[in-house]
Design an enzyme around this catalytic site. Structure first.
Site, PDB file in Angstrom:
ATOM      1  N   HIS A  13      -5.596 -10.541  10.478  1.00 29.69           N
ATOM      2  CA  HIS A  13      -7.034 -10.301  10.597  1.00 29.69           C
ATOM      3  C   HIS A  13      -7.811 -11.544  10.165  1.00 29.69           C
ATOM      4  O   HIS A  13      -7.766 -11.934   8.999  1.00 29.69           O
ATOM      5  CB  HIS A  13      -7.425  -9.111   9.726  1.00 29.69           C
ATOM      6  CG  HIS A  13      -8.817  -8.625   9.975  1.00 29.69           C
ATOM      7  ND1 HIS A  13      -9.346  -7.516   9.353  1.00 29.69           N
ATOM      8  CD2 HIS A  13      -9.810  -9.079  10.800  1.00 29.69           C
ATOM      9  CE1 HIS A  13     -10.584  -7.327   9.767  1.00 29.69           C
ATOM     10  NE2 HIS A  13     -10.885  -8.259  10.635  1.00 29.69           N
TER      11      HIS A  13
ATOM     12  N   GLU B  73      24.694  -6.437  10.308  1.00 31.69           N
ATOM     13  CA  GLU B  73      23.359  -6.537   9.721  1.00 31.69           C
ATOM     14  C   GLU B  73      22.759  -7.931   9.880  1.00 31.69           C
ATOM     15  O   GLU B  73      21.553  -8.069  10.068  1.00 31.69           O
ATOM     16  CB  GLU B  73      23.419  -6.162   8.245  1.00 31.69           C
ATOM     17  CG  GLU B  73      23.689  -4.688   8.008  1.00 31.69           C
ATOM     18  CD  GLU B  73      23.796  -4.358   6.541  1.00 31.69           C
ATOM     19  OE1 GLU B  73      22.925  -3.626   6.030  1.00 31.69           O
ATOM     20  OE2 GLU B  73      24.746  -4.839   5.891  1.00 31.69           O
TER      21      GLU B  73
ATOM     22  N   ASP C 250       0.800  -1.223   0.000  1.00 33.02           N
ATOM     23  CA  ASP C 250       0.000   0.000   0.000  1.00 33.02           C
ATOM     24  C   ASP C 250       0.834   1.274   0.000  1.00 33.02           C
ATOM     25  O   ASP C 250       0.301   2.356  -0.241  1.00 33.02           O
ATOM     26  CB  ASP C 250      -0.962   0.000   1.194  1.00 33.02           C
ATOM     27  CG  ASP C 250      -2.132  -0.959   0.982  1.00 33.02           C
ATOM     28  OD1 ASP C 250      -2.250  -1.515  -0.120  1.00 33.02           O
ATOM     29  OD2 ASP C 250      -2.921  -1.157   1.920  1.00 33.02           O
TER      30      ASP C 250
ATOM     31  N   TYR D 257      -9.993  -0.377   2.310  1.00 33.07           N
ATOM     32  CA  TYR D 257      -9.490  -0.149   3.668  1.00 33.07           C
ATOM     33  C   TYR D 257      -9.223   1.322   3.930  1.00 33.07           C
ATOM     34  O   TYR D 257      -8.825   2.075   3.031  1.00 33.07           O
ATOM     35  CB  TYR D 257      -8.203  -0.937   3.916  1.00 33.07           C
ATOM     36  CG  TYR D 257      -8.410  -2.164   4.779  1.00 33.07           C
ATOM     37  CD1 TYR D 257      -8.402  -2.064   6.159  1.00 33.07           C
ATOM     38  CD2 TYR D 257      -8.630  -3.407   4.213  1.00 33.07           C
ATOM     39  CE1 TYR D 257      -8.601  -3.186   6.957  1.00 33.07           C
ATOM     40  CE2 TYR D 257      -8.832  -4.534   4.999  1.00 33.07           C
ATOM     41  CZ  TYR D 257      -8.815  -4.413   6.377  1.00 33.07           C
ATOM     42  OH  TYR D 257      -9.019  -5.516   7.164  1.00 33.07           O
TER      43      TYR D 257
ATOM     44  N   GLU E 141       2.976   0.454  -4.036  1.00 30.87           N
ATOM     45  CA  GLU E 141       2.106   0.232  -5.188  1.00 30.87           C
ATOM     46  C   GLU E 141       0.963   1.241  -5.270  1.00 30.87           C
ATOM     47  O   GLU E 141       0.366   1.413  -6.341  1.00 30.87           O
ATOM     48  CB  GLU E 141       1.537  -1.191  -5.145  1.00 30.87           C
ATOM     49  CG  GLU E 141       2.598  -2.255  -5.406  1.00 30.87           C
ATOM     50  CD  GLU E 141       2.041  -3.665  -5.369  1.00 30.87           C
ATOM     51  OE1 GLU E 141       2.610  -4.537  -6.052  1.00 30.87           O
ATOM     52  OE2 GLU E 141       1.074  -3.914  -4.638  1.00 30.87           O
TER      53      GLU E 141
END
Length: 616
Positions: free
Chosen positions: A575, A463, A279, A363, A282
């Protein structure tokens, strides 16, 4: 006077676009994905610069240009092949209109008894990357249709199941039409409008006022409140960005934002198994930000910041009330009732709220940065909106990965995994990161009752060492330490990152979404600062085969000692839809905390004034 970190003004956007066009290297069909201030700290580079991402034509190519705003010169130009920008709004409209006109699509609708194309809602989705030859060299979207009896209906209540299309967004060509056969369209319109739900009684008005005015100051994009100072703006992809965050004269963060998020769906069926969306990369949280309204999105004594944005034709425009600023009371900050002396001291807790709301398809996401009087910061994300849905035939069993939420309506399980990019500067630029677990002490003479436990600290030196998972059982946190600065107890000053909700990606290691969203397989990554390492899944995740961003950068296993570091924290929600999430979802929250941990010598909120009135 323009602050060096201020977002581009309309004149600067126009000048940057003009400079790129003046090179003669773009044709008339080119469009502009983003035009933003380049706030990366680059050695030897000063002054304001614009970063321009332009799309020159219909193929999978784009241009990344840098414009020196003082001189108007194009200071950098990179042609990228085989990559795509965030989905264009103009191309999304082309996609919808082309599919509506496709005779095969219309015939499939007619077979379902739908003759009026104006009653069909079409949602273009990012197509991901599944090695489909039809997608090679193209910018594509996979489209799902929904039925709206009336224009204002809830389309997600009535999915047109078994029908989807793959469309070239640039040309409008319908590359594939998949029709697995009609499924009855659910009857219930799924209304969430007040005219269909009589209001409950007894909700008395709640009025929040500050008769003496607000307690914060805003000068352009610079915010000052209760010892805090910071710069606030809206980025077209990342949404709210905080820069130069200080408490008093002491630095805490150089920059903080949501640099990426992925929403992977768990239904493996052919009709929905491809569904996942990035989100940020893109779509863009700032590009889809709402214009906020008093009394609805924000309550109290409110101030707003507008956002200047570049349209896809390069023309600047303004999104009014993009960011909401206000104070709110959040209960007690500290209290003690002295049983012996009989004296009670209590302080109310107040916080400064910096918020925005973005609607990405079905959403809605609210992003709330909180500043507290004790030197703590918090990010809370509020998730609401409407579930992505599928239709189920009457009497058919819903799949375990798509539970029923209403008669004939199923909703796939899914995750919302956010990645916060935190560029710390705790009392200076050189910080290190430690992992702190609370662990039982070994039984023995020093722990005769086997009830001892203590913090165990491990320095994350490289790292590879710093690719970490949360561990709630051990109360795992991560400390950002400045080893060169000591507090009054001769300890290094630090801030602590306290994770709150920490699921990781549930897709398999060989899944395409895992290759693209590797950042979401860990709750923490730490890297040395590099100006071009901006987003966890790489700058251009759309249709990318994977491996970009954090997995590529950290392969070198660079040292994290004695250098400037960046923390990347993945958090979110898994969810499992329930009937109570229908037809619109109650808000669910996630987020994290940053709290001082030896940054101060004692409670920094001791000087908060006591309440003027404590009525019995």
């Amino acid at each position: 006077m323009t602050h060096p970190l201020d977002p581009l003004s309309p004149d600067e956007i126009a000048a940057a676009v003009a400079a790129v066009r003046a090179t003669g290297r773009l044709n008339g069909d080119a469009w502009f994905s983003t035009v933003t201030v380049d706030d990366a700290r680059r050695p030897g580079v000063s002054g304001r610069r614009a970063r321009v991402v332009a799309v020159p034509g219909p193929k999978a190519t784009l241009v990344e240009a840098t414009v020196d705003l003082a001189s108007g010169d194009v200071a950098g130009w990179v042609d990228h092949d085989g990559v795509r920008p965030a989905l264009g709004f103009g191309e999304s409209l082309t996609t919808i209109l082309s599919l509506r006109d496709d005779p095969r699509f219309r015939a499939a609708l007619a077979a379902r008894g739908i003759g009026d194309i104006d009653r069909v809602q079409i949602d273009p989705w990012p197509a991901g990357n599944f090695a489909n030859p039809a997608e090679e060299g193209r910018r594509v979207a996979r489209c799902l249709p929904y039925y709206r009896e009336q224009e204002g209906d809830n389309g997600y209540a009535r999915p047109i199941e078994g029908l989807q299309a793959l469309v070239d967004m640039a040309t409008g060509e319908v590359l594939e039409l998949t029709d697995t056969g009609p499924v009855p369209i659910p009857r219930d319109p799924g209304s969430y409008f007040p005219e269909d739900h009589p209001a409950r009684p007894g909700l008395a008005p709640l009025v929040i006022t500050q008769p003496e005015g607000v307690g914060f100051e805003i000068d352009g994009h610079e915010l000052r409140w209760q010892g805090w100072s910071l710069h606030v703006s809206l980025d077209p992809l990342e949404g709210i960005v905080l820069r130069d965050v200080k408490y008093g004269r002491r630095s805490v963060l150089r920059r903080a934002s949501i640099c990426e998020m992925v929403v992977p769906y768990g239904d493996p069926s052919p009709g929905h198994g491809w569904q996942n969306a990035f989100d940020v990369g893109e779509w863009g949280l700032g590009r889809l930000a709402n214009s906020l309204t008093l009394g609805c999105d924000c309550l109290g004594e409110i101030r707003y910041l507008d956002a200047v944005v570049a349209g896809e034709d390069g023309t600047p425009g303004t999104l009014h009330n993009a960011i909401c600023l206000h104070e709110e009371d959040v209960g007690i900050g500290w209290k003690h009732h002295d049983l012996m002396g009989g004296r009670t001291e209590v302080r109310r807790r107040r916080r400064m709220v910096v918020s925005s709301i973005s609607t990405v398809g079905n959403y809605d996401y609210g992003f709330y940065w909180y500043l507290y009087q004790d030197g703590s910061l918090e990010l809370e994300v509020k998730l609401t909106g409407i579930l992505s849905t599928a239709a189920v035939a009457p009497g058919a069993l819903a799949a375990p990965s798509s539970p029923l939420v209403a008669p004939g309506v199923a909703a796939p399980v899914h995750q919302h995994l956010f990645c916060a990019r935190l560029d710390p500067a705790v009392d200076g630029p050189v910080n290190e990161v430690e992992e702190v677990d609370v662990a039982p002490l070994p039984a023995g003479a020093a722990n005769p009752w086997s009830n001892g436990f203590a913090p165990v600290t491990t320095r994350l030196a490289s790292e590879r060492d710093a690719q970490r998972l949360a561990d709630p059982a051990r109360s795992r946190t991560w400390r950002i330490v400045n080893p060169a600065v000591r507090n009054g107890l001769d300890q290094p000053v630090a801030y602590r990152l306290i994770p709150r909700a920490t699921p990781t990606l549930l897709a398999g290691q060989d899944a395409g979404v895992t290759a693209r969203a590797t950042f979401a397989t860990r709750n923490l990554w730490v890297t040395p600062y590099a100006p071009d390492e901006r987003r966890a899944a790489g700058d251009f995740p759309s249709q990318h085969p994977g491996g970009a961003g954090l997995p590529a950068w950290t392969a070198a296993d660079r040292s994290l000692v004695g250098t400037e570091v960046v923390m990347w924290h993945t958090f979110g929600l898994t969810h499992v839809p329930r009937p109570e999430d229908w037809p619109v979802m109650p808000v669910e929250t996630t987020g994290f905390l940053l709290v001082p941990s030896g940054f101060f010598d004692r409670n920094p909120a001791l000087d908060v004034p006591p309440p003027e009135h404590c009525d019995g």
